[in-house]
Design an enzyme around this catalytic site. Sequence first.
Site, PDB file in Angstrom:
ATOM      1  N   HIS A  73     -19.657  80.864 -54.700  1.00  0.00           N
ATOM      2  CA  HIS A  73     -18.696  80.049 -53.951  1.00  0.00           C
ATOM      3  C   HIS A  73     -19.442  79.011 -53.130  1.00  0.00           C
ATOM      4  O   HIS A  73     -20.439  79.334 -52.484  1.00  0.00           O
ATOM      5  CB  HIS A  73     -17.869  80.925 -53.007  1.00  0.00           C
ATOM      6  N   TYR A  90     -10.001  82.624 -44.296  1.00  0.00           N
ATOM      7  CA  TYR A  90      -9.982  83.328 -43.017  1.00  0.00           C
ATOM      8  C   TYR A  90      -8.825  82.748 -42.207  1.00  0.00           C
ATOM      9  O   TYR A  90      -8.846  81.562 -41.877  1.00  0.00           O
ATOM     10  CB  TYR A  90     -11.291  83.095 -42.255  1.00  0.00           C
ATOM     11  N   LYS A 138     -21.878  89.887 -42.606  1.00  0.00           N
ATOM     12  CA  LYS A 138     -23.325  89.935 -42.382  1.00  0.00           C
ATOM     13  C   LYS A 138     -23.963  91.315 -42.579  1.00  0.00           C
ATOM     14  O   LYS A 138     -25.179  91.421 -42.752  1.00  0.00           O
ATOM     15  CB  LYS A 138     -23.655  89.442 -40.962  1.00  0.00           C
TER      16      LYS A 138
HETATM   17  P1  FAD Z   1     -24.984 102.619 -45.537  1.00  0.00           P
HETATM   18  O1  FAD Z   1     -24.320 101.820 -46.598  1.00  0.00           O
HETATM   19  O2  FAD Z   1     -24.135 103.265 -44.501  1.00  0.00           O
HETATM   20  O3  FAD Z   1     -25.837 103.722 -46.272  1.00  0.00           O
HETATM   21  C1  FAD Z   1     -26.386 104.838 -45.601  1.00  0.00           C
HETATM   22  C2  FAD Z   1     -26.509 105.981 -46.581  1.00  0.00           C
HETATM   23  O4  FAD Z   1     -27.106 107.085 -45.936  1.00  0.00           O
HETATM   24  C3  FAD Z   1     -25.155 106.453 -47.075  1.00  0.00           C
HETATM   25  O5  FAD Z   1     -25.188 106.573 -48.484  1.00  0.00           O
HETATM   26  C4  FAD Z   1     -24.969 107.792 -46.383  1.00  0.00           C
HETATM   27  O6  FAD Z   1     -24.164 108.679 -47.156  1.00  0.00           O
HETATM   28  C5  FAD Z   1     -26.398 108.250 -46.258  1.00  0.00           C
HETATM   29  N1  FAD Z   1     -26.619 109.235 -45.186  1.00  0.00           N
HETATM   30  C6  FAD Z   1     -26.033 109.308 -43.971  1.00  0.00           C
HETATM   31  N2  FAD Z   1     -26.515 110.346 -43.272  1.00  0.00           N
HETATM   32  C7  FAD Z   1     -27.420 110.955 -44.076  1.00  0.00           C
HETATM   33  C8  FAD Z   1     -28.243 112.084 -43.925  1.00  0.00           C
HETATM   34  N3  FAD Z   1     -28.221 112.805 -42.804  1.00  0.00           N
HETATM   35  N4  FAD Z   1     -29.058 112.430 -44.936  1.00  0.00           N
HETATM   36  C9  FAD Z   1     -29.095 111.698 -46.084  1.00  0.00           C
HETATM   37  N5  FAD Z   1     -28.322 110.613 -46.273  1.00  0.00           N
HETATM   38  C10 FAD Z   1     -27.503 110.242 -45.289  1.00  0.00           C
HETATM   39  N6  FAD Z   1     -19.989  94.601 -44.328  1.00  0.00           N
HETATM   40  C11 FAD Z   1     -19.603  93.412 -44.745  1.00  0.00           C
HETATM   41  O7  FAD Z   1     -20.442  92.499 -44.726  1.00  0.00           O
HETATM   42  N7  FAD Z   1     -18.302  93.226 -45.194  1.00  0.00           N
HETATM   43  C12 FAD Z   1     -17.389  94.251 -45.254  1.00  0.00           C
HETATM   44  O8  FAD Z   1     -16.259  94.062 -45.675  1.00  0.00           O
HETATM   45  C13 FAD Z   1     -17.777  95.508 -44.815  1.00  0.00           C
HETATM   46  N8  FAD Z   1     -16.913  96.570 -44.845  1.00  0.00           N
HETATM   47  C14 FAD Z   1     -17.345  97.784 -44.389  1.00  0.00           C
HETATM   48  C15 FAD Z   1     -16.483  98.868 -44.383  1.00  0.00           C
HETATM   49  C16 FAD Z   1     -16.889 100.118 -43.890  1.00  0.00           C
HETATM   50  C17 FAD Z   1     -15.935 101.290 -43.889  1.00  0.00           C
HETATM   51  C18 FAD Z   1     -18.207 100.267 -43.387  1.00  0.00           C
HETATM   52  C19 FAD Z   1     -18.671 101.594 -42.826  1.00  0.00           C
HETATM   53  C20 FAD Z   1     -19.067  99.178 -43.422  1.00  0.00           C
HETATM   54  C21 FAD Z   1     -18.656  97.934 -43.907  1.00  0.00           C
HETATM   55  N9  FAD Z   1     -19.520  96.831 -43.939  1.00  0.00           N
HETATM   56  C22 FAD Z   1     -19.102  95.635 -44.370  1.00  0.00           C
HETATM   57  C23 FAD Z   1     -20.893  96.919 -43.558  1.00  0.00           C
HETATM   58  C24 FAD Z   1     -21.797  97.112 -44.765  1.00  0.00           C
HETATM   59  O9  FAD Z   1     -21.136  97.802 -45.771  1.00  0.00           O
HETATM   60  C25 FAD Z   1     -23.017  97.836 -44.261  1.00  0.00           C
HETATM   61  O10 FAD Z   1     -23.683  96.970 -43.363  1.00  0.00           O
HETATM   62  C26 FAD Z   1     -23.974  98.306 -45.354  1.00  0.00           C
HETATM   63  O11 FAD Z   1     -23.399  99.355 -46.069  1.00  0.00           O
HETATM   64  C27 FAD Z   1     -25.305  98.759 -44.744  1.00  0.00           C
HETATM   65  O12 FAD Z   1     -26.076  99.402 -45.693  1.00  0.00           O
HETATM   66  P2  FAD Z   1     -27.033 100.605 -45.276  1.00  0.00           P
HETATM   67  O13 FAD Z   1     -27.699 101.011 -46.541  1.00  0.00           O
HETATM   68  O14 FAD Z   1     -27.823 100.227 -44.099  1.00  0.00           O
HETATM   69  O15 FAD Z   1     -26.059 101.751 -44.758  1.00  0.00           O
HETATM   70  C1  DHB Z   2     -15.381  90.361 -47.325  1.00  0.00           C
HETATM   71  C2  DHB Z   2     -15.669  91.008 -46.168  1.00  0.00           C
HETATM   72  C3  DHB Z   2     -15.962  90.287 -45.050  1.00  0.00           C
HETATM   73  O1  DHB Z   2     -16.271  90.910 -43.913  1.00  0.00           O
HETATM   74  C4  DHB Z   2     -15.962  88.917 -45.052  1.00  0.00           C
HETATM   75  O2  DHB Z   2     -16.224  88.238 -43.921  1.00  0.00           O
HETATM   76  C5  DHB Z   2     -15.687  88.269 -46.218  1.00  0.00           C
HETATM   77  C6  DHB Z   2     -15.386  89.000 -47.363  1.00  0.00           C
HETATM   78  C7  DHB Z   2     -15.055  91.146 -48.530  1.00  0.00           C
HETATM   79  O3  DHB Z   2     -15.029  92.372 -48.448  1.00  0.00           O
HETATM   80  O4  DHB Z   2     -14.811  90.544 -49.584  1.00  0.00           O
END
Ligand code: FAD
Ligand code: DHB
Length: 390
Positions: free
Chosen positions: A72, A201, A296
Site C-alpha cells: 500500500h 482510520y 507498530k
Molecule cells: P507475542 O506475539 O506475544 O509472542 C510471545 C510468545 O511467547 C507467545 O507465543 C506466547 O504464547 C509465548 N509465551 C508466553 N509466556 C511464555 C512462557 N512462560 N513460556 C514460553 N512461551 C511463552 N499490533 C499491531 O501492530 N496491530 C494489531 O492489530 C495488533 N493487534 C493485537 C491484538 C492482540 C490481542 C495483542 C495481544 C497484540 C496485538 N498487536 C497488534 C501487537 C502485536 O501483535 C505484538 O506486538 C506482537 O505479537 C509482538 O510479538 P512478540 O513475539 O514480541 O510477542
Molecule cells: C491493523 C491494525 C492496526 O493496529 C493498524 O493500525 C492498522 C491495521 C490490522 O490489523 O490490519
Amino acid sequence: MRAQVGIVGAGPAGLTLAHLLHREGIESVVLEDRGREHVEQRLRAGVLEQAIADLLVDAGAGERLRREGIVHHGIELQFDSERHRIPLSDLTGGRAIVVYGQTEIVKDLIRLRVDADLPLLFDVSDVSVHDLESERPSIRFSHDGGEQILECDVVAGCDGYHGVCRPSIPAGVLSEFSREYPFGWLGILAAVPPSNDELVYSHHERGFALLSLRSPELSRLYVQCRPDEDLAEWPDARIWEELQLRLGLEGWTLAEGPILEKGVTGMRSYVAEPMRFGRLFLAGDAAHIVPPTGAKGLNLALHDVRLLAEALTSWYRSDSSELLDGYSDACLRRVWRAEHFSWWMTSLLHRFDSADDFDLKLQLSQLRYVTSSIAAATSLAENYVGIERV
Ligand code: FAD
Ligand code: DHB
C-alpha cells in the site's frame, strides 16, 4: 540440553530471532508454552513497515510474503464525513507498507524451522529462567511429562507482555513507564473483499473505527469499544451497524460478509528499561507495548530481534560485547519514537469519555493540519512507514 541461545516464546520475535541466528550459524532452542495451532491461528497485527518486510525477504523467510503481501502506498484519514489521503510513498521517497498477517509470518517461520529440523518445542510448561547474572544461564521447563534444563550462553526473553522473563528480573532493576487507555478495540475478520483500496482510520462522534484487510477476500475491521467490552453484547448485526455508521460516507457503503472471528483488545502503552539483565535480553512485547493505532507492535518486535541477532553474531564472531552492551539503548530509541507515535495516533483518533468540546476541537484541528500541511503529513507518513534512523 544445551544451546548457545535459549529463546523463550515462539511469537514473531522469538521465531525471527531463531531464524536470523541460524543463518549466522548460531544454534538456538525455542520454547513455547502454547500449541503450534494456537500460535499459528492467533489473530493480531497485519501491517508491516517496508524495512521489516525487507528484513524477512532478505533473511529467506519472505517467499510467500513477497507473493501474497499487498503493498500500500497510502492510507486515508476520515473525519467530518470526509476522507483525506496521506500519500505515504510520495512523502517518504517511495517507501510503502505491506499488508501481510502476523499469523502468516508465524506460519512461514515455523515451517522453515520444522523443515530444517531445528529445535522448537511447543506445549512446554513451568518455564523459569535461572543464573541470569552468571556466564551459564539456564531455562527450566517441563515437556512431554519430564522436567528439563536448557543450559545456554544467553537467554532471549521473547515471551510477550505476560511472559515469565521480565518478571524474573529482580525488583529495582527495571524502570517501568506505562499508560492505560479508557477504551479497547473490538476487531473482526470477515469473509468479504475490502471495501476500500487503502486502510481508513475514522474519527467519529460514536468512536474510532478502522477499515483494514488481510487479503483480497478478507476484511479486517475494528471499532473502539469499552476495554472490558462483553462480546456477547455484540451480535454480528450490531457490529456491522456500528461499522456502517462510523465508516459510512455518502455514495459509499461498506460491504458486509460472514464474520469469521471477533475479539476485544485492550490498549496500553508500556516500556521497561533497560531491556537487559545480565545474560537475559528482552525483545518485543516482553519489553514494551504500544496501543495498536499506527500498527507498530509487530514492527518494533522485529526491529529488536534484528539488533539482537546482529549483536550476538558480533559477540560470537569477534568476542566483542560492544553491540550487546548497546542493545538496550539502541532498541529503546526506536521504542520511544513508536511509543510517541502510537500514543499520538490514538489520542488523535479516539473518542475519550472525559473529552470536552475544547478537546474535540483540538483533535479536529490537528486532523485538518495533518491532511492539509505537507510538513505535518510527512511527519505522520515517515513514522507510519517506519523511521529509517532513530
Ligand atoms: P507475542 O506475539 O506475544 O509472542 C510471545 C510468545 O511467547 C507467545 O507465543 C506466547 O504464547 C509465548 N509465551 C508466553 N509466556 C511464555 C512462557 N512462560 N513460556 C514460553 N512461551 C511463552 N499490533 C499491531 O501492530 N496491530 C494489531 O492489530 C495488533 N493487534 C493485537 C491484538 C492482540 C490481542 C495483542 C495481544 C497484540 C496485538 N498487536 C497488534 C501487537 C502485536 O501483535 C505484538 O506486538 C506482537 O505479537 C509482538 O510479538 P512478540 O513475539 O514480541 O510477542
Ligand atoms: C491493523 C491494525 C492496526 O493496529 C493498524 O493500525 C492498522 C491495521 C490490522 O490489523 O490490519
